[in-house]
Design a protein around this motif. Structure first.
Motif, PDB file in Angstrom:
ATOM      1  N   CYS A   9       0.817  -1.218   0.000  1.00 21.39           N
ATOM      2  CA  CYS A   9       0.000   0.000   0.000  1.00 21.39           C
ATOM      3  C   CYS A   9       0.852   1.270   0.000  1.00 21.39           C
ATOM      4  O   CYS A   9       0.664   2.148   0.846  1.00 21.39           O
ATOM      5  CB  CYS A   9      -0.932  -0.012   1.202  1.00 21.39           C
ATOM      6  SG  CYS A   9      -2.024  -1.433   1.256  1.00 21.39           S
ATOM      7  N   ILE A  12      -0.294   5.312   0.828  1.00 20.13           N
ATOM      8  CA  ILE A  12      -1.500   5.351   1.649  1.00 20.13           C
ATOM      9  C   ILE A  12      -1.130   5.777   3.062  1.00 20.13           C
ATOM     10  O   ILE A  12      -0.128   5.328   3.609  1.00 20.13           O
ATOM     11  CB  ILE A  12      -2.193   3.961   1.681  1.00 20.13           C
ATOM     12  CG1 ILE A  12      -2.609   3.547   0.274  1.00 20.13           C
ATOM     13  CG2 ILE A  12      -3.390   3.952   2.620  1.00 20.13           C
ATOM     14  CD1 ILE A  12      -3.556   4.499  -0.400  1.00 20.13           C
ATOM     15  N   GLU A  17      -6.087   5.532   7.571  1.00 16.81           N
ATOM     16  CA  GLU A  17      -6.959   4.472   7.060  1.00 16.81           C
ATOM     17  C   GLU A  17      -7.319   3.469   8.153  1.00 16.81           C
ATOM     18  O   GLU A  17      -8.436   2.972   8.201  1.00 16.81           O
ATOM     19  CB  GLU A  17      -6.324   3.757   5.869  1.00 16.81           C
ATOM     20  CG  GLU A  17      -6.378   4.532   4.584  1.00 16.81           C
ATOM     21  CD  GLU A  17      -7.787   4.835   4.084  1.00 16.81           C
ATOM     22  OE1 GLU A  17      -8.706   3.992   4.250  1.00 16.81           O
ATOM     23  OE2 GLU A  17      -7.990   5.922   3.535  1.00 16.81           O
ATOM     24  N   LYS A  20     -10.023   5.020  10.168  1.00 19.99           N
ATOM     25  CA  LYS A  20     -11.295   4.929   9.453  1.00 19.99           C
ATOM     26  C   LYS A  20     -11.858   3.505   9.531  1.00 19.99           C
ATOM     27  O   LYS A  20     -13.063   3.313   9.717  1.00 19.99           O
ATOM     28  CB  LYS A  20     -11.105   5.353   7.993  1.00 19.99           C
ATOM     29  CG  LYS A  20     -10.887   6.842   7.832  1.00 19.99           C
ATOM     30  CD  LYS A  20     -10.382   7.249   6.466  1.00 19.99           C
ATOM     31  CE  LYS A  20     -11.207   6.806   5.327  1.00 19.99           C
ATOM     32  NZ  LYS A  20     -10.689   7.280   4.015  1.00 19.99           N
ATOM     33  N   TRP A  45      -9.434  -3.685   3.408  1.00 20.78           N
ATOM     34  CA  TRP A  45      -9.700  -2.248   3.528  1.00 20.78           C
ATOM     35  C   TRP A  45      -8.532  -1.457   2.944  1.00 20.78           C
ATOM     36  O   TRP A  45      -8.723  -0.506   2.185  1.00 20.78           O
ATOM     37  CB  TRP A  45      -9.918  -1.896   4.999  1.00 20.78           C
ATOM     38  CG  TRP A  45     -10.245  -0.461   5.251  1.00 20.78           C
ATOM     39  CD1 TRP A  45      -9.373   0.597   5.263  1.00 20.78           C
ATOM     40  CD2 TRP A  45     -11.532   0.080   5.528  1.00 20.78           C
ATOM     41  NE1 TRP A  45     -10.036   1.756   5.539  1.00 20.78           N
ATOM     42  CE2 TRP A  45     -11.368   1.469   5.710  1.00 20.78           C
ATOM     43  CE3 TRP A  45     -12.800  -0.475   5.669  1.00 20.78           C
ATOM     44  CZ2 TRP A  45     -12.429   2.309   6.012  1.00 20.78           C
ATOM     45  CZ3 TRP A  45     -13.858   0.369   5.963  1.00 20.78           C
ATOM     46  CH2 TRP A  45     -13.672   1.738   6.128  1.00 20.78           C
ATOM     47  N   ALA A  49      -8.227   1.013  -0.343  1.00 26.64           N
ATOM     48  CA  ALA A  49      -7.691   2.379  -0.263  1.00 26.64           C
ATOM     49  C   ALA A  49      -6.589   2.583  -1.293  1.00 26.64           C
ATOM     50  O   ALA A  49      -6.523   3.620  -1.948  1.00 26.64           O
ATOM     51  CB  ALA A  49      -7.167   2.656   1.147  1.00 26.64           C
ATOM     52  N   ARG A  52      -8.148   2.925  -4.757  1.00 29.62           N
ATOM     53  CA  ARG A  52      -8.729   4.263  -4.920  1.00 29.62           C
ATOM     54  C   ARG A  52      -7.626   5.286  -5.141  1.00 29.62           C
ATOM     55  O   ARG A  52      -7.784   6.223  -5.909  1.00 29.62           O
ATOM     56  CB  ARG A  52      -9.545   4.656  -3.695  1.00 29.62           C
ATOM     57  CG  ARG A  52     -10.898   4.013  -3.613  1.00 29.62           C
ATOM     58  CD  ARG A  52     -11.762   4.664  -2.537  1.00 29.62           C
ATOM     59  NE  ARG A  52     -11.075   4.851  -1.277  1.00 29.62           N
ATOM     60  CZ  ARG A  52     -11.151   4.037  -0.234  1.00 29.62           C
ATOM     61  NH1 ARG A  52     -11.881   2.951  -0.288  1.00 29.62           N
ATOM     62  NH2 ARG A  52     -10.493   4.300   0.878  1.00 29.62           N
ATOM     63  N   ASN A  53      -6.513   5.122  -4.473  1.00 31.50           N
ATOM     64  CA  ASN A  53      -5.400   6.061  -4.589  1.00 31.50           C
ATOM     65  C   ASN A  53      -4.753   6.003  -5.970  1.00 31.50           C
ATOM     66  O   ASN A  53      -4.328   7.021  -6.501  1.00 31.50           O
ATOM     67  CB  ASN A  53      -4.353   5.762  -3.510  1.00 31.50           C
ATOM     68  CG  ASN A  53      -3.298   6.842  -3.421  1.00 31.50           C
ATOM     69  OD1 ASN A  53      -3.610   8.018  -3.376  1.00 31.50           O
ATOM     70  ND2 ASN A  53      -2.050   6.424  -3.389  1.00 31.50           N
TER      71      ASN A  53
END
Length: 95
Positions: A9, A12, A17, A20, A45, A49, A52-53
């Motif tokens: 990731c 991120i 995150e 969240k 999760w 993320a 989406r990034n």
């Protein structure tokens, strides 16, 4: 988990995150807040993320991405053809 996150990731904000993630599942009612494998749930999760990034368009038409071209050349907002506003079509708005 930190090593997995570092590899899978990049870019991120992990602490944000994770916060969240925790807030989401702490506030989930009943069975939605219960998981058999919390580490796998957290990894999913974080992968979401990261996706989406890396991709500004998620496939859903939301207010944030509805105006994007999506491979079409008939977008009147991009071509300048959409010069009239809603107010210009509203009676009495010419004032």
């Amino acid at each position: 988990m930190k090593e997995w996150f570092r590899i899978n990731c990049p870019g991120i904000n992990g602490p944000r995150e994770t916060e969240k993630f925790c807030n989401h599942f702490r506030s989930a009612p009943g069975r939605k807040g219960v998981k058999l494998d919390w580490v796998a749930t957290w990894r999913n999760w974080m992968l979401t993320a990261a996706e989406r990034n890396n991709s500004p368009v998620t496939g859903r038409a939301t207010g944030a991405n509805r105006h994007l071209n999506h491979g079409r050349d008939d977008n009147p907002f991009r071509t300048g053809a959409a010069s009239a506003t809603y107010a210009s079509h509203t009676p009495g708005a010419e004032q």
